[in-house]
Motif scaffolding. Sequence first.
Motif, PDB file in Angstrom:
ATOM      1  N   ASP A 145      44.664  43.800  33.023  1.00 36.01           N
ATOM      2  CA  ASP A 145      44.143  44.035  34.362  1.00 36.01           C
ATOM      3  C   ASP A 145      42.828  44.816  34.243  1.00 36.01           C
ATOM      4  N   TYR A 146      42.351  45.325  35.366  1.00 33.28           N
ATOM      5  CA  TYR A 146      41.051  45.997  35.381  1.00 33.28           C
ATOM      6  C   TYR A 146      40.958  47.136  34.381  1.00 33.28           C
ATOM      7  N   VAL A 200      38.605  50.839  42.623  1.00 33.38           N
ATOM      8  CA  VAL A 200      39.188  50.419  41.352  1.00 33.38           C
ATOM      9  C   VAL A 200      40.667  50.777  41.233  1.00 33.38           C
ATOM     10  N   HIS A 201      41.199  51.527  42.190  1.00 38.05           N
ATOM     11  CA  HIS A 201      42.605  51.920  42.142  1.00 38.05           C
ATOM     12  C   HIS A 201      43.486  51.091  43.083  1.00 38.05           C
ATOM     13  N   THR A 202      42.899  50.167  43.832  1.00 34.83           N
ATOM     14  CA  THR A 202      43.647  49.394  44.825  1.00 34.83           C
ATOM     15  C   THR A 202      44.602  48.418  44.147  1.00 34.83           C
ATOM     16  N   LYS A 203      45.839  48.356  44.646  1.00 34.38           N
ATOM     17  CA  LYS A 203      46.876  47.496  44.082  1.00 34.38           C
ATOM     18  C   LYS A 203      47.114  46.296  44.989  1.00 34.38           C
ATOM     19  N   VAL A 204      47.776  45.270  44.444  1.00 33.88           N
ATOM     20  CA  VAL A 204      47.877  44.001  45.168  1.00 33.88           C
ATOM     21  C   VAL A 204      48.640  44.111  46.481  1.00 33.88           C
ATOM     22  N   ASN A 205      49.663  44.943  46.557  1.00 34.34           N
ATOM     23  CA  ASN A 205      50.408  45.044  47.815  1.00 34.34           C
ATOM     24  C   ASN A 205      49.552  45.629  48.939  1.00 34.34           C
ATOM     25  N   PHE A 221      48.561  47.311  38.670  1.00 35.15           N
ATOM     26  CA  PHE A 221      47.627  46.631  39.579  1.00 35.15           C
ATOM     27  C   PHE A 221      48.161  45.281  40.059  1.00 35.15           C
ATOM     28  N   THR A 222      49.068  44.666  39.310  1.00 40.76           N
ATOM     29  CA  THR A 222      49.454  43.284  39.598  1.00 40.76           C
ATOM     30  C   THR A 222      50.930  43.119  39.952  1.00 40.76           C
ATOM     31  N   SER A 223      51.582  44.193  40.362  1.00 42.81           N
ATOM     32  CA  SER A 223      52.994  44.119  40.731  1.00 42.81           C
ATOM     33  C   SER A 223      53.124  43.812  42.219  1.00 42.81           C
ATOM     34  N   LEU A 224      53.547  42.598  42.528  1.00 41.37           N
ATOM     35  CA  LEU A 224      53.668  42.147  43.921  1.00 41.37           C
ATOM     36  C   LEU A 224      55.109  42.311  44.388  1.00 41.37           C
ATOM     37  N   SER A 225      55.317  43.000  45.493  1.00 39.67           N
ATOM     38  CA  SER A 225      56.663  43.243  46.001  1.00 39.67           C
ATOM     39  C   SER A 225      57.328  41.935  46.425  1.00 39.67           C
ATOM     40  N   VAL A 277      39.516  39.054  33.502  1.00 42.60           N
ATOM     41  CA  VAL A 277      38.269  38.871  32.748  1.00 42.60           C
ATOM     42  C   VAL A 277      37.123  39.579  33.458  1.00 42.60           C
ATOM     43  N   SER A 278      36.277  40.258  32.674  1.00 42.61           N
ATOM     44  CA  SER A 278      35.055  40.866  33.216  1.00 42.61           C
ATOM     45  C   SER A 278      33.846  40.197  32.570  1.00 42.61           C
TER      46      SER A 278
END
Length: 280
Positions: free
Chosen positions: A252-253, A164-169, A120-124, A200-201
């Motif tokens: 992550d989430y 809930v499946h959307t990634k940062v890129n 979820f948090t891998s930014l190209s 955090v949730s």
Amino acid sequence: MEYKISYHSNNQYFNTVKDGIFEFLVLPENNEDQLVSTWKIKNSLLAEPFYYFNIFGFRVCRIKASKPFSELSLEMKVKVQKNTRGITNGLLWETQKCHDLLQDAIFKIDHHLFLQSTTFTSLSETNHHLFPSLQADQHPYKYLSHLNTTIHQFFTYTPNITDVHTKVNDLIELKKGVCQDYAHLMIAIARLNQIPARYVSGFLNQGKGYLGAAKMHAWLECYVPGAGWIGFDPTNHLKTDENYIKVAHGCDYKDCAPIKGVIKTNGKQITDHEVVVHAQ
């Protein structure tokens, strides 16, 4: 300050579920800032819940279905006492001392879970330049405060455009999203700059008009040398305080999803959540 929180989850299945195991991560934690005084969780299947603590130390409610069903609902009522100590001062150490700790090998090992990128948090690399980097003469707390502002301004809060499946890129192109998206992007950038960051949730005081208060909310905590973990909410352009009731944190989430399940069925399902938070 005392909060009364009601959480209701309803899951409807188009075809009968023959067997299933569900896990709910919705109960606020006890920590130095908050105390759960009373709580009760019940489910529509009348199944006996099993409680355990996950790898990060947060209480999970597990339910195993003993008979076929087409609908499952869970209701939680809880009272939480929240202290009003205010926002942590993140400028307790001088700048160079902070940078030295962030580059320390032992420190990186101790915090490796919250320094490595995830699905979820891998930014190209092509998107790195879009966001500010921590400078050698910049205090990490001031940098994070600026990054909190940058992420808040980057997005337009837009429900139902991501999931809930959307990634940062994917978010870079959309520039729209909800609290989960704001948190994931800021986590990604903080980690690229060698600052530990965790997802955090929790719940928000609904009397303040905050974005994301109608459902479970997401923010992040970053480790600031000398000050410890400090909460940032880029969705609302705030640092966390007594208006934030924490449930759990993780990488992550996926570590903080309010409901997870393994079921035997075919067809679609509909899941809905309702949250009511009353400040006393």
